[in-house]
Design a protein around this motif. Structure first.
Motif: not given
Length: 332
Positions: A217-218, A253-255, A276-278
């Motif tokens: 997913l990421l 991701l939202m945080q 997560y940044q990508q």
């Protein structure tokens, strides 16, 4: 008197009269029985065990309760079975409770239905003895029980690790305790057990896990994410655990979008920060607005309070996290 498991644990040394344990949680039953036997040994109380296979066996039990050996001042009778005393046995039980204040009758029974709990036997126990239901129906109760087990083992778990452990074992307390023992032995030097510790220790030989789904997913790999999801469903993975994994990634991701410089403080592992940044760079923040509602719909459908198909909704969540639309708008 009615007590729950944790309350009963605290009163074992002072237990007298008649106690009944009933339920379907083997960990709770075994822990209490072990605690009783340890207490009896410490207090030098003689112990006898009887298995009830017919109503007439209760006569032997009450005869034993009313007679001590030459070497004992107190007696503990441990009874196992699902047959209650008849009218004559209930009379003996009441007489024992009124006149014998030193001995203990401990009755261990399987789970009882509501009608059984209303019988004369349980009415006598509720009024004059101790009734212990070996149940843990709520997440808070299960975590409190497992926290006691972890404390005995000398380990501490992170909050989200508790949730993962419970979901992984589908509320099976005995299996969860065994996993705590295993992770304690595997990561003896860890100050706080994290999800990654549990996963590394408890992963089976399955082809895919929810951790593989999170990685796909990421990375935004829709085809791989759907493939893993379908495998998890086919192999019997609980939908609630799949939802927990997806919702965890969505929340992070939202945080992180709101706090881009606080990845480590949010609980993201250092080795996963770049992933997560990508993902944030790939995703449209507008999609975040729909995620909380979608998660609630999935949760309701899994619990049966919604009319939608939970697998279809989970597929929608998967596609959204991969930056895709699962259902394309129809155009003439």
């Amino acid at each position: 008197m009615k007590l729950d498991y944790l309350q009963a644990l605290k009163r074992i040394d002072e237990a007298r009269g008649a106690w009944v344990l009933h339920g379907q949680e083997p960990l709770l039953e075994q822990n209490l029985i072990d605690a009783f036997r340890s207490s009896w040994q410490k207090q030098e109380i003689e112990r006898q065990r009887y298995d009830i296979t017919s109503v007439s066996d209760w006569k032997t039990v009450f005869n034993a309760l009313n007679s001590l050996s030459l070497f004992s001042n107190q007696l503990a009778i441990e009874v196992h079975g699902n047959i209650k005393p008849d009218a004559s046995g209930l009379k003996e039980l009441k007489n024992y409770l009124q006149h014998n204040e030193q001995n203990l009758l401990l009755v261990v029974m399987p789970k009882q239905d509501s009608s059984s709990l209303k019988t004369s036997f349980f009415q006598v126990i509720d009024a004059n003895g101790v009734n212990v239901a070996l149940t843990a129906n709520y997440p808070k109760d299960r975590q409190q029980i497992l926290a006691v087990e972890a404390q005995k083992l000398g380990i501490q778990l992170a909050n989200d690790a508790w949730q993962w452990l419970e979901q992984h074992h589908e509320h099976n307390l005995l299996a969860a305790k065994n996993s705590l023992m295993r992770v304690r032995d595997t990561f003896a030097d860890a100050e706080v057990i994290q999800i990654d510790h549990l996963y590394a220790c408890l992963q089976d030989q399955s082809r895919y896990s929810t951790f593989d789904l999170s990685d796909a997913l990421l990375a935004g790999n829709l085809a791989q994410s759907i493939k893993i999801f379908q495998y998890l469903i086919a192999s019997g993975e609980p939908s609630s655990l799949i939802l927990w994994s997806i919702s965890k990634e969505m929340r992070l991701l939202m945080q992180l979008f709101e706090q881009p410089h606080n990845a480590l403080q949010l609980g993201i592992w250092k080795t996963k920060v770049s992933a997560y940044q990508q993902a944030l760079r790939r995703l449209n923040p507008q999609a975040f607005l729909n995620w909380p509602t979608l998660l609630l719909r999935i949760d309701s459908s899994i619990k049966g309070s919604g009319s939608e198909n939970p697998e279809h909704l989970i597929l929608q969540a998967i596609s959204s996290m991969c930056g895709k639309e699962l259902f394309q708008p129809f155009s003439a």
